[in-house]
Each structure stands twice: as C-alpha cells, then as structure tokens.
Design an enzyme around this catalytic site. Sequence first.
Site, PDB file in Angstrom:
ATOM      1  N   LYS A  29       0.833  -1.214   0.000  1.00  0.00           N
ATOM      2  CA  LYS A  29       0.000   0.000   0.000  1.00  0.00           C
ATOM      3  C   LYS A  29       0.865   1.260   0.000  1.00  0.00           C
ATOM      4  CE  LYS A  29      -2.752   2.477   3.502  1.00  0.00           C
ATOM      5  NZ  LYS A  29      -1.680   3.179   4.232  1.00  0.00           N
ATOM      6  N   ASN A  30       1.784   1.348   0.937  1.00  0.00           N
ATOM      7  CA  ASN A  30       2.500   2.612   1.096  1.00  0.00           C
ATOM      8  C   ASN A  30       3.517   2.871  -0.016  1.00  0.00           C
ATOM      9  OD1 ASN A  30       0.958   3.271   3.270  1.00  0.00           O
ATOM     10  ND2 ASN A  30       2.476   2.673   4.817  1.00  0.00           N
ATOM     11  N   ARG A 101      -3.719  10.040   3.725  1.00  0.00           N
ATOM     12  CA  ARG A 101      -2.466  10.704   4.072  1.00  0.00           C
ATOM     13  C   ARG A 101      -1.644  11.008   2.818  1.00  0.00           C
ATOM     14  NH1 ARG A 101      -1.216  13.455   7.786  1.00  0.00           N
ATOM     15  NH2 ARG A 101       0.973  13.770   8.132  1.00  0.00           N
ATOM     16  N   CYS A 125      -5.242   8.474   9.183  1.00  0.00           N
ATOM     17  CA  CYS A 125      -5.700   7.969  10.479  1.00  0.00           C
ATOM     18  C   CYS A 125      -5.295   8.931  11.596  1.00  0.00           C
ATOM     19  CB  CYS A 125      -5.082   6.608  10.749  1.00  0.00           C
ATOM     20  SG  CYS A 125      -5.723   5.332   9.671  1.00  0.00           S
ATOM     21  N   ARG A 130       0.898  14.302  13.578  1.00  0.00           N
ATOM     22  CA  ARG A 130       1.308  14.089  12.184  1.00  0.00           C
ATOM     23  C   ARG A 130       1.580  15.377  11.398  1.00  0.00           C
ATOM     24  NH1 ARG A 130      -1.865   8.985   9.679  1.00  0.00           N
ATOM     25  NH2 ARG A 130       0.194   8.507   8.866  1.00  0.00           N
ATOM     26  N   PRO A 131       2.532  16.178  11.867  1.00  0.00           N
ATOM     27  CA  PRO A 131       2.866  17.398  11.117  1.00  0.00           C
ATOM     28  C   PRO A 131       3.545  17.043   9.793  1.00  0.00           C
ATOM     29  CG  PRO A 131       4.458  17.059  12.878  1.00  0.00           C
ATOM     30  CD  PRO A 131       3.416  15.978  13.025  1.00  0.00           C
ATOM     31  N   ILE A 132       3.630  18.030   8.877  1.00  0.00           N
ATOM     32  CA  ILE A 132       4.382  17.790   7.628  1.00  0.00           C
ATOM     33  C   ILE A 132       5.500  18.833   7.480  1.00  0.00           C
ATOM     34  CG2 ILE A 132       2.552  16.560   6.381  1.00  0.00           C
ATOM     35  CD1 ILE A 132       2.029  19.258   4.897  1.00  0.00           C
ATOM     36  N   ASP A 133       5.976  19.315   8.637  1.00  0.00           N
ATOM     37  CA  ASP A 133       6.997  20.362   8.603  1.00  0.00           C
ATOM     38  C   ASP A 133       8.275  19.912   7.894  1.00  0.00           C
ATOM     39  OD1 ASP A 133       7.002  18.685  11.021  1.00  0.00           O
ATOM     40  OD2 ASP A 133       8.854  19.740  11.493  1.00  0.00           O
ATOM     41  N   GLN A 134       8.608  18.626   7.974  1.00  0.00           N
ATOM     42  CA  GLN A 134       9.852  18.163   7.329  1.00  0.00           C
ATOM     43  C   GLN A 134       9.717  18.138   5.805  1.00  0.00           C
ATOM     44  OE1 GLN A 134      12.723  17.702   9.258  1.00  0.00           O
ATOM     45  NE2 GLN A 134      11.279  18.578  10.712  1.00  0.00           N
ATOM     46  N   ASP A 314       3.025   0.220  12.245  1.00  0.00           N
ATOM     47  CA  ASP A 314       1.776  -0.252  11.629  1.00  0.00           C
ATOM     48  C   ASP A 314       1.381  -1.656  12.097  1.00  0.00           C
ATOM     49  OD1 ASP A 314       1.487   2.086  10.281  1.00  0.00           O
ATOM     50  OD2 ASP A 314       2.046   1.315   8.308  1.00  0.00           O
ATOM     51  N   ILE A 336       6.629   6.033  17.719  1.00  0.00           N
ATOM     52  CA  ILE A 336       6.469   6.843  16.492  1.00  0.00           C
ATOM     53  C   ILE A 336       5.264   7.795  16.584  1.00  0.00           C
ATOM     54  CG2 ILE A 336       6.284   6.789  13.954  1.00  0.00           C
ATOM     55  CD1 ILE A 336       8.773   5.304  14.812  1.00  0.00           C
ATOM     56  N   ARG A 406      -9.654   0.626   3.524  1.00  0.00           N
ATOM     57  CA  ARG A 406      -8.675   1.558   2.975  1.00  0.00           C
ATOM     58  C   ARG A 406      -7.329   0.868   2.749  1.00  0.00           C
ATOM     59  NH1 ARG A 406      -7.308   6.243   6.538  1.00  0.00           N
ATOM     60  NH2 ARG A 406      -5.519   5.927   5.211  1.00  0.00           N
TER      61      ARG A 406
HETATM   62  C1  UD1 Z   1       3.823   6.720   6.797  1.00  0.00           C
HETATM   63  C2  UD1 Z   1       2.811   5.642   6.464  1.00  0.00           C
HETATM   64  C3  UD1 Z   1       2.153   5.095   7.741  1.00  0.00           C
HETATM   65  C4  UD1 Z   1       3.228   4.637   8.734  1.00  0.00           C
HETATM   66  C5  UD1 Z   1       4.283   5.712   8.945  1.00  0.00           C
HETATM   67  C6  UD1 Z   1       5.446   5.221   9.783  1.00  0.00           C
HETATM   68  C7  UD1 Z   1       2.031   6.297   4.272  1.00  0.00           C
HETATM   69  C8  UD1 Z   1       0.942   6.865   3.444  1.00  0.00           C
HETATM   70  N1  UD1 Z   1       1.811   6.217   5.598  1.00  0.00           N
HETATM   71  O1  UD1 Z   1       3.103   7.780   7.429  1.00  0.00           O
HETATM   72  O2  UD1 Z   1       1.345   3.977   7.380  1.00  0.00           O
HETATM   73  O3  UD1 Z   1       2.602   4.361   9.976  1.00  0.00           O
HETATM   74  O4  UD1 Z   1       4.809   6.158   7.679  1.00  0.00           O
HETATM   75  O5  UD1 Z   1       6.038   4.105   9.216  1.00  0.00           O
HETATM   76  O6  UD1 Z   1       3.067   5.873   3.774  1.00  0.00           O
HETATM   77  N2  UD1 Z   1       6.881  13.732  11.438  1.00  0.00           N
HETATM   78  C9  UD1 Z   1       7.162  15.035  11.758  1.00  0.00           C
HETATM   79  N3  UD1 Z   1       7.213  15.951  10.727  1.00  0.00           N
HETATM   80  C10 UD1 Z   1       7.033  15.596   9.428  1.00  0.00           C
HETATM   81  C11 UD1 Z   1       6.760  14.248   9.112  1.00  0.00           C
HETATM   82  C12 UD1 Z   1       6.691  13.333  10.156  1.00  0.00           C
HETATM   83  O7  UD1 Z   1       7.330  15.399  12.915  1.00  0.00           O
HETATM   84  O8  UD1 Z   1       7.102  16.459   8.550  1.00  0.00           O
HETATM   85  C13 UD1 Z   1       6.812  12.726  12.537  1.00  0.00           C
HETATM   86  C14 UD1 Z   1       5.447  12.074  12.661  1.00  0.00           C
HETATM   87  O9  UD1 Z   1       4.569  12.822  13.456  1.00  0.00           O
HETATM   88  C15 UD1 Z   1       5.809  10.733  13.261  1.00  0.00           C
HETATM   89  C16 UD1 Z   1       7.178  10.419  12.642  1.00  0.00           C
HETATM   90  O10 UD1 Z   1       7.699  11.658  12.182  1.00  0.00           O
HETATM   91  O11 UD1 Z   1       5.976  10.860  14.649  1.00  0.00           O
HETATM   92  C17 UD1 Z   1       7.128   9.450  11.486  1.00  0.00           C
HETATM   93  O12 UD1 Z   1       6.148   9.879  10.532  1.00  0.00           O
HETATM   94  P1  UD1 Z   1       6.241   9.520   8.987  1.00  0.00           P
HETATM   95  O13 UD1 Z   1       7.270   8.454   8.793  1.00  0.00           O
HETATM   96  O14 UD1 Z   1       6.368  10.771   8.214  1.00  0.00           O
HETATM   97  O15 UD1 Z   1       4.800   8.902   8.744  1.00  0.00           O
HETATM   98  P2  UD1 Z   1       3.772   9.220   7.610  1.00  0.00           P
HETATM   99  O16 UD1 Z   1       4.483   9.548   6.323  1.00  0.00           O
HETATM  100  O17 UD1 Z   1       2.713  10.111   8.111  1.00  0.00           O
END
Ligand code: UD1
Length: 427
Positions: A29-30, A101, A125, A130-134, A314, A336, A406
């Site tokens: 899936k991912n 996501r 979910c 779950r920020p996207i700052d990175q 997961d 995580i 999903r």
């Molecule tokens: C992806 C997967 C999800 C899986 C997760 C961890 C998809 C669509 N989803 O989610 O199934 O559970 O990887 O393996 O592929 N974080 C930040 N800032 C950011 C991005 C992430 O602080 O910009 C933090 C998150 O809050 C979390 C950690 O980094 O604590 C890991 O998140 P990330 O690996 O980015 O997960 P997702 O991409 O959301």
Amino acid sequence: MKRMGALMDKLIIEGGRRLSGDVVIGGAKNAALAILPAALLTDEGYCDIDNLPEIEDIKCLENTIGSLGARVSKQNIGHVRIEASHIVSTLVQGEDLRRIRASYYFIGALLAKFGKAEVVYPGGCEIGVRPIDQHIKGFEAMGATIEVEHGIIRAYSENGLKGANIYLDVVSVGATINIMLAASKAEGVTVIENAAKEPHIVDVANFLNTMGANIKGAGTDVIKVKGVKHLKGCSYSVIPDQIEAGTFMIAAAATRGDVVIKNVIPKHLESITAKLLEMGISIEEGEDSVRVSCSTRTKGINIKTLPYPGFPTDLQQPMTALLTVSKGRSIVNESIFEARFKHVDELKRMGANIKVEGKIAVIEGIDCLSGAEVVATDLRAGAAMVVAGLIADGITTIANIKYIDRGYEKIEEKFNNLGGSIKRIHE
Ligand code: UD1
C-alpha cells in the site's frame, strides 16, 4: 447511496477457528500510494504499474490522478496504465482525498513537474499530530514557497527547484519520499540525510530510476538525487506489502494455526519474525514465503516501534491483540505516533487487561478474549480487531470498517480461505 452503504458495513467474526493453508499477499500500500503520484512525472510514454493492492486508498488516488487530466486505464486486476502528458490541473482536492495521508505526494510530484501544486491538507488515520513540517522544510530548501490557506497547501517555485542538502529532524517516510519526488527533476544534486529506510522507499526510488531518475542510497540514511530534465514511462511491479504479510503472520500465530504466507520478501519481515520467534512461534522462511505455525500458548514479550529495520508501528496494534492472550506481562512502547492506542479501549471490551500510560501499554495476558461489539478506530486498529475477533470466544462485530477497506484487500475472503469465519454485512 452505494457510498453510504459502504460506510455502514460491518464485519461479523466467529472466533476460535485455527487458520491453516496458504494466503497470497498483495502489493505494498505505502509504496503504491507514492508510485501512483510519481507516475505524473513522466514527460513521454506511459507507466504500466502492476501488483497494486485492490484497496480504497488506491482507488482514491487513481480517481484523483484522472481528475488532473492524466489518462488512467485499468489493464487488469492490480494493473493500471497512467499516461500523464495531458495534465490540465495542478489543483488536487476532493472529499475522499481529505481522508487519506498520501495526498501529500502530489505536492512533490507536481512541484517537480510544473513548479506549482495546490493540494488539500493531508488527512489519514488519527494516530497523532502528524505534522508535515519536514516535507515543507525540504521543499523550501529547494527554493519553493509554501503557503497554507483554507485547508489547501499551495507550493510554487517560479524559477524551478534547485538541489539542496536536507537533514531531516525526524526520520519520516513521507518526507523522505516527497523530497525524492521533488528532487528527481530539480537542477543539481539533493542530499537527504537522516532519511527513512523502509522497503517502500527503495521501491519508489527504483520506480523513479526506471523512469530515468538518478537516485542513489535509498535504503540507507543518506540518499543522493541528481536531478534530470526528462523522465519517461516504464513498466513496474510494486513490492509485496510488509504490513499485510505481518498481519497474517500475527493472525496465524494468534489462532495457533499453520499458514504459508506467499508473495513476500522475507528480509522485510525480519523484525516481525524475530519477535514471533521470541514468543515461541515457529517460522520457516522460503525464498518468497514464510510459514508460521504455532501449537501452544504464546509467551508475552516487549516491543518498541521504530523506523525500519525496527518493529513497524503499523503492526503494533495487531501485535497488541495477540499479546492480550499471551502468557505473562508484555510491554508495548509506541515511539512513532503518540495516539496510536485507540484500539486498547476496544480490546478491553473483549476482556483484555491493558493499561496505557503515555506511549507505553502494559498488557497482562489473559486466557481468552470474548467476542463483543467493537469499532475500527483507524486502519491498523481495525486489523487489530480482526485478529482479536479471530481468537475470541464467540461473535465479534466490527463497525466502521471503512478504515480496514482503505488498507486491506479482500480481508474476509483471505481469512475465510484459511478457515476463518468472517461475514460482511451491509446495514
Ligand atoms: C507513513 C505511512 C504510515 C506509517 C508511517 C510510519 C504512508 C501513506 N503512511 O506515514 O502507514 O505508519 O509512515 O512508518 O506511507 N513527522 C514530523 N514531521 C514531518 C513528518 C513526520 O514530525 O514532517 C513525525 C510524525 O509525526 C511521526 C514520525 O515523524 O511521529 C514518522 O512519521 P512519517 O514516517 O512521516 O509517517 P507518515 O508519512 O505520516
């Protein structure tokens, strides 16, 4: 009306049946959720993408790609052809998309190809902040401007993206892939440090390289992307789903069954295999299969979720379901996501003895769960409830299974073929 029906579906599980036989795992899936938007990067030809899982998130992305003007045609089950030379829009939005996501991958792909993207803020979910700052930090380092307004992320770079050195403050799967997508056509070299190493990162890099990109180091924590001007269509088959495979491994063990899980890459399952062995379960690895068998009560263990190659977050929820009936005390440390314990209240309805404090769950194993009416609070919590229902005494009814659909293809069919008893009802 059909959509409403799907929302109200429930799974009814008659527990206590031992699983045995073979199950074939679908595409990851991912990986697929990133590869589909990545196909938008093609300048000529088409992408034939095979081994896609038959799940709702994939259908949603295929519809979205079609709505941008790309031609998406289904060639066969799990196989689509995407022709992306006719894109007419860089605005990515829609009700369904708000729930998932992976919509964030449209930012990287469209920015790289058109220098602009407007994408609905990603949902997914509710398992933490779950920020996207990175992701944003990466795009900005490459020269893009990012604005968030009215629930839409607007990204643009009038002068094109430029390669940059980007150090991720947290190991993020999504940010690593998104920056790879953007960097694939940027001018110059991008270096991603502290990159995530999940198998699907390697898969997306392999897909991009098959299209003509120049990405090295995927699967390690330093990835180098040398931007290219042109990407072409290709044929590609998505890797098997590590998490679906792990879910079946856990369910096989939980029912004291004997199941051969086929179409897997055993190396990707090592952290799960190691933990199941620790619990007293037998695992035999084949070239592209694993056989999981168990005849006695499993032992409780401690797990800590970590980025790959650590134990995947997961699978924490399905594993917690198995630990509720394992001998002795188990401790689960979810490192995580800070809110990934919503399944615990549902497991308690079935008699589980679990205490949660912050990121730690302490489980005292009981002899047996009892069937109850429960809810899938998120995708993997849903998988946990299926595992719990399969081992419980009596009937378990799982509501809100739109989450399960999903991410898991034909879940009841696959478990029923192994001797489980799962019925879907429409209410
Ligand atoms: C992806 C997967 C999800 C899986 C997760 C961890 C998809 C669509 N989803 O989610 O199934 O559970 O990887 O393996 O592929 N974080 C930040 N800032 C950011 C991005 C992430 O602080 O910009 C933090 C998150 O809050 C979390 C950690 O980094 O604590 C890991 O998140 P990330 O690996 O980015 O997960 P997702 O991409 O959301």
